[in-house]
Enzyme design. Structure first.
Site, PDB file in Angstrom:
ATOM      1  NE  ARG A 101      -6.356  -0.541   3.005  1.00  0.00           N
ATOM      2  CZ  ARG A 101      -5.421  -0.171   3.853  1.00  0.00           C
ATOM      3  NH1 ARG A 101      -4.671  -1.089   4.438  1.00  0.00           N
ATOM      4  NH2 ARG A 101      -5.207   1.101   4.134  1.00  0.00           N
ATOM      5  CE1 TYR A 143      -6.459   3.423  -4.968  1.00  0.00           C
ATOM      6  CE2 TYR A 143      -6.731   5.638  -4.091  1.00  0.00           C
ATOM      7  CZ  TYR A 143      -6.494   4.286  -3.883  1.00  0.00           C
ATOM      8  OH  TYR A 143      -6.313   3.809  -2.611  1.00  0.00           O
ATOM      9  CG  ASP A 191      -1.120   1.992  10.781  1.00  0.00           C
ATOM     10  OD1 ASP A 191      -0.421   2.913  10.320  1.00  0.00           O
ATOM     11  OD2 ASP A 191      -2.127   1.547  10.210  1.00  0.00           O
TER      12      ASP A 191
END
Length: 387
Positions: free
Chosen positions: A104, A207, A285
């Site tokens: 991120r 991952y 969001d």
């Protein structure tokens, strides 16, 4: 009316806020991002950018920058919680192979640089206390000052003040699921694969990040009790390890390396009924929070950013552009959210005969119809908002 010279304030310096700021600035708007933190940054977590999200980044001129700081995904491996692989989804079979695993913080850095290069002004330590739609709208800051831009865009996440201004407070409900998030060294040298270890009432997603040096972990557990929303709650790694103690060696090896972990409760918010008001709108969001079971939160924010800038640039009236933006995005966002919500139970089958039957069906489908399995995601991954 062109958006050339329009004064636009974006509340929130996250993924969707920075993306829409660059998209609008490239079209000639004068854009200011108001971020409450002391710096534009993001801490300790990974995310997945599928082809539909990458299409927006590429159209914004940031595709190469994103690719340089990401790991290109080659497969998704669904695994029984004790170890055996149930199904391998080959991402190289996708018509568009731009599927990435990214930290991120690295994505935020790419977007922040891109916004500044486009002329966006980013103002830090700006805490918004209230937004009042109008002509012009008003942004009230906690430092006592007001702003009156031509347009306010709320990219301020789950607890959006702009959403409240348009819809009032909503009542999210606890999904009876909690999640831990951690990043650990990729000591096992796991390649460009997202692994999902599926167990009774729980699953673990992992991952690689940053050239494979790190491994992102998200572990979800069904639980009856929880109080607060948000993933900022620090937890003892031993609690995480205890919750997954019966999982196989692959998971045990990962969790043994966890030294810091965050825990949060997963809440289901309704899609906002109103995304727009008088010279005021929301995206990402703030408009449609999604559960993390389809890895589409960031991609939906990116798609929103492009659609909003595109509609505003193709109309002579702000209200018409905002209405067209909501109409363009509402059904798709709702479908993605419903698909994500429906995914969790598939990972958490507890009744052994049912789990065996489901896993056997997946194995057979993967062996006999691998292309058909991948094409079930065409509606999601092949969507290109920039076209």
């Amino acid at each position: 009316m062109s958006i050339l010279g329009m004064k636009i304030a974006v509340v929130g310096g996250g993924i969707s806020g920075l993306a829409v700021a660059r998209a609008l600035a490239l079209r000639g708007a004068s854009v200011t991002v108001l971020e409450q933190a002391g710096e534009i940054t993001e801490v300790g977590a990974g995310l997945q950018i599928s082809p539909n999200g990458f299409a927006v980044l590429d159209a914004l001129g940031l595709g190469d920058d994103l690719a340089r700081v990401s790991v290109r995904g080659e497969a998704v491996s669904l695994r029984d919680y004790r170890k055996a692989e149930v199904l391998r989804l080959d991402l190289t079979r996708l018509q568009n192979r731009n599927y990435f695993f990214v930290h991120r913080a690295d994505l935020i850095d790419v977007l922040a640089r891109g916004a500044r290069e486009a002329g966006v002004q980013i103002r830090l330590l700006q805490q918004v206390s209230e937004v009042i739609p109008g002509m012009p709208p008003t942004i009230r800051l906690k430092n006592g000052s007001d702003m009156h831009p031509d347009l306010v865009i709320g990219a301020d996440g789950l607890h959006s003040r702009v959403r409240v201004a348009l819809n009032g407070a909503d009542k999210p409900f606890f999904t009876r699921q909690t999640a831990w998030r951690a990043v650990v060294p990729n000591s096992d040298k796991i390649g460009s694969v997202a692994r999902v270890h599926m167990g009774p009432g729980r699953h673990v997603v992992s991952y690689p990040l940053r050239d494979g040096a790190l491994l992102n972990i998200v572990a979800v557990q069904e639980r009856a009790d929880w109080v607060d929303e948000g993933w900022h709650h620090a937890d003892n790694p031993d609690n995480l390890r205890a919750a997954f103690a019966d999982f196989g060696s692959e998971v045990q090896d990962m969790l043994a390396r966890v030294t810091e972990v965050r825990l949060w409760g997963l809440f289901r918010h309704p899609v906002a009924p109103r995304w727009t008001g008088e010279n005021t709108t929301i995206l990402g969001d703030a408009a449609h929070p999604t559960l993390p079971f389809l890895a589409q939160g960031a991609c939906m924010g990116l798609e929103d950013a492009w659609a909003l800038a595109d509609e505003l640039a193709n109309t002579d009236d702000i209200a018409v552009g905002l209405a067209a933006y909501q109409q363009r995005r509402h059904a798709r966002a709702s479908r993605v959210i419903d698909a994500a919500t429906g995914n969790a139970w598939k990972y958490h089958l507890g009744f052994p005969p049912l789990r065996l039957a489901a896993h056997t069906a997946l194995r057979l489908g993967g062996a006999l119809m691998p292309d058909r399995l991948m094409h079930q995601f065409d509606w999601l991954y092949l969507h290109d908002e920039t076209r």
